[in-house]
Write a protein that holds these residues in place. Sequence first.
Motif, PDB file in Angstrom:
ATOM      1  N   PHE A 136      23.429   7.873  22.477  1.00 23.80           N
ATOM      2  CA  PHE A 136      23.435   9.172  21.790  1.00 23.80           C
ATOM      3  C   PHE A 136      22.524   9.116  20.568  1.00 23.80           C
ATOM      4  O   PHE A 136      21.700  10.011  20.340  1.00 23.80           O
ATOM      5  CB  PHE A 136      24.883   9.489  21.376  1.00 23.80           C
ATOM      6  N   TRP A 171      20.104   6.922  20.032  1.00 22.41           N
ATOM      7  CA  TRP A 171      18.721   6.673  20.470  1.00 22.41           C
ATOM      8  C   TRP A 171      18.045   8.007  20.838  1.00 22.41           C
ATOM      9  O   TRP A 171      16.909   8.266  20.434  1.00 22.41           O
ATOM     10  CB  TRP A 171      18.721   5.721  21.671  1.00 22.41           C
ATOM     11  N   LEU A 172      18.786   8.836  21.593  1.00 22.47           N
ATOM     12  CA  LEU A 172      18.241  10.146  21.976  1.00 22.47           C
ATOM     13  C   LEU A 172      18.019  11.024  20.747  1.00 22.47           C
ATOM     14  O   LEU A 172      17.025  11.742  20.663  1.00 22.47           O
ATOM     15  CB  LEU A 172      19.198  10.860  22.951  1.00 22.47           C
ATOM     16  N   PHE A 173      18.944  10.944  19.787  1.00 26.09           N
ATOM     17  CA  PHE A 173      18.800  11.749  18.564  1.00 26.09           C
ATOM     18  C   PHE A 173      17.577  11.297  17.762  1.00 26.09           C
ATOM     19  O   PHE A 173      16.758  12.125  17.354  1.00 26.09           O
ATOM     20  CB  PHE A 173      20.073  11.641  17.705  1.00 26.09           C
ATOM     21  N   ASN A 200      14.905   9.502  18.712  1.00 22.55           N
ATOM     22  CA  ASN A 200      13.590   9.511  19.365  1.00 22.55           C
ATOM     23  C   ASN A 200      13.200  10.830  20.014  1.00 22.55           C
ATOM     24  O   ASN A 200      12.036  11.023  20.342  1.00 22.55           O
ATOM     25  CB  ASN A 200      13.515   8.400  20.411  1.00 22.55           C
ATOM     26  N   ILE A 201      14.165  11.718  20.213  1.00 20.97           N
ATOM     27  CA  ILE A 201      13.804  13.011  20.813  1.00 20.97           C
ATOM     28  C   ILE A 201      14.153  14.167  19.879  1.00 20.97           C
ATOM     29  O   ILE A 201      13.283  14.923  19.463  1.00 20.97           O
ATOM     30  CB  ILE A 201      14.462  13.212  22.209  1.00 20.97           C
ATOM     31  N   GLN A 202      15.443  14.278  19.535  1.00 20.63           N
ATOM     32  CA  GLN A 202      15.850  15.478  18.787  1.00 20.63           C
ATOM     33  C   GLN A 202      15.252  15.538  17.380  1.00 20.63           C
ATOM     34  O   GLN A 202      14.685  16.557  16.981  1.00 20.63           O
ATOM     35  CB  GLN A 202      17.373  15.583  18.704  1.00 20.63           C
ATOM     36  N   PRO A 236      12.539  13.972  15.885  1.00 14.14           N
ATOM     37  CA  PRO A 236      11.097  14.277  15.778  1.00 14.14           C
ATOM     38  C   PRO A 236      10.759  15.698  16.193  1.00 14.14           C
ATOM     39  O   PRO A 236       9.888  16.335  15.596  1.00 14.14           O
ATOM     40  CB  PRO A 236      10.434  13.275  16.731  1.00 14.14           C
ATOM     41  N   MET A 237      11.471  16.185  17.230  1.00 16.82           N
ATOM     42  CA  MET A 237      11.173  17.549  17.689  1.00 16.82           C
ATOM     43  C   MET A 237      11.593  18.586  16.655  1.00 16.82           C
ATOM     44  O   MET A 237      10.918  19.602  16.482  1.00 16.82           O
ATOM     45  CB  MET A 237      11.890  17.829  19.012  1.00 16.82           C
ATOM     46  N   MET A 238      12.684  18.311  15.957  1.00 14.62           N
ATOM     47  CA  MET A 238      13.144  19.242  14.923  1.00 14.62           C
ATOM     48  C   MET A 238      12.106  19.320  13.795  1.00 14.62           C
ATOM     49  O   MET A 238      11.728  20.414  13.366  1.00 14.62           O
ATOM     50  CB  MET A 238      14.478  18.741  14.368  1.00 14.62           C
ATOM     51  N   SER A 239      11.616  18.150  13.345  1.00 13.45           N
ATOM     52  CA  SER A 239      10.593  18.135  12.286  1.00 13.45           C
ATOM     53  C   SER A 239       9.335  18.847  12.746  1.00 13.45           C
ATOM     54  O   SER A 239       8.726  19.601  11.987  1.00 13.45           O
ATOM     55  CB  SER A 239      10.221  16.691  11.925  1.00 13.45           C
TER      56      SER A 239
END
Lengths: 201, 204
Positions: B97, B99-101, B103-105, B107-110
């Motif tokens: 959870f 790791w996904l936050f 590396n995905i969530q 960076p995408m939020m920024s």
Amino acid sequence: MSWEFFGTTLAAFFTLSLYSFLYKDNPFYKLAEHIFAGISAGYYVGLIWHSVIKQQLWTPLFNERQYLLIIPGILGLLMFTRFFSKVSWLSRFSLAFVVGNTAGISLIRQLHGMILPQTRSTFLNVASFSGLVMVLGVLSTLIYFYFSKEHKGALGAVAKLGIWFIMISFGASFGYTVMARVSLLIGRAQFLLTNWLHIIK
Amino acid sequence: MRTQINTAIAFLSGFIMILAFFSANSGIVNFSQNLLTWVTIVGGISLLLGIVSILKVNLKVIQEKGKDWIFKLILVLFVLGMSVCGIVWGIEEKTPFDWLFQNIQSPMMSTMFSILAFFIASAAYRAFRARTLEATILLITAIIVMLGRTPLGQAIWDKLPTYADWIMAYPNLAVQRGIIIGAALGAAAMSLRILLGIERTYMG
């Protein structure tokens, strides 16, 4: 390939995919957008499951035998009756509980925590020039948003002053927002050039 | 009858919170604290209602093979994947959870927020044309605040950061206060209307 490198590459791929929207809408952007929406929704499921359902409902109810917690559990489940039109009225009990409780908290919080302390702080240094600007700014802003009487004569003049103050505040907020967004942009560029490509050491 | 029961529930749950503020009785205070936990639980479960709604809407598009159904399928898979990771392995550091936050969530939020820098630039071009006195005031203030926060501004005029700070601390804060006081008065009035059963639109 390590998990760290894979994670960084994935983050870089999604960063570039999202920036590709600046050219035009494309499948890479759509992919990133849907993954972002999905993962954000899933994030809240994980968070609520652990910090609310497990920590505040399940463990106290079954391990510490706080049986009164059955009530919010049932009220929470009643919210799901919204999906069944015949019994959807049951969800309004939960809604009434949440809205009423929030209104009670809000009434006290707004009066005791917002209106009175903010008003008191406004009149603290009224003798200085800056303090006078503060008082004029607060009063004229409040008068600008007072619509029960037509903005004419003295009221209109103060409301006009209110607009100027509001424009100053909007300008300052705009400047601050631009700075914050550009900082984030620099952060993403740094990530791509330093963490991913290792061009900047 | 149902409306009256709902109004009574709303009144009682809100009145106890007000009573607890004025009362020194530990029983009432403790009960109000319990009610706060109850609201958190009901609110938390209600948020899951939103997730069920997202799944329902997207599964319908997938079933009917509607527009962009493949992307909807990916969305559903990620909702379920992230949820399962959180529920099964927990949300602490070094879990799938997390790791996904990371590396995905995150960076995408920024990135999503930083994209706004480009759109703000185009909005600024339209908004900052100094056609009126108000637009000119907005333009000048924004320039002073932006330059006052950068080394370039200090290089142009060393007093610029001082003026930028003054704008933030006085005229800007005055307006924020005015808006906060106005909004708080409105929120307090609305709360009272809900508690007294005058405002019942939330019941649909």
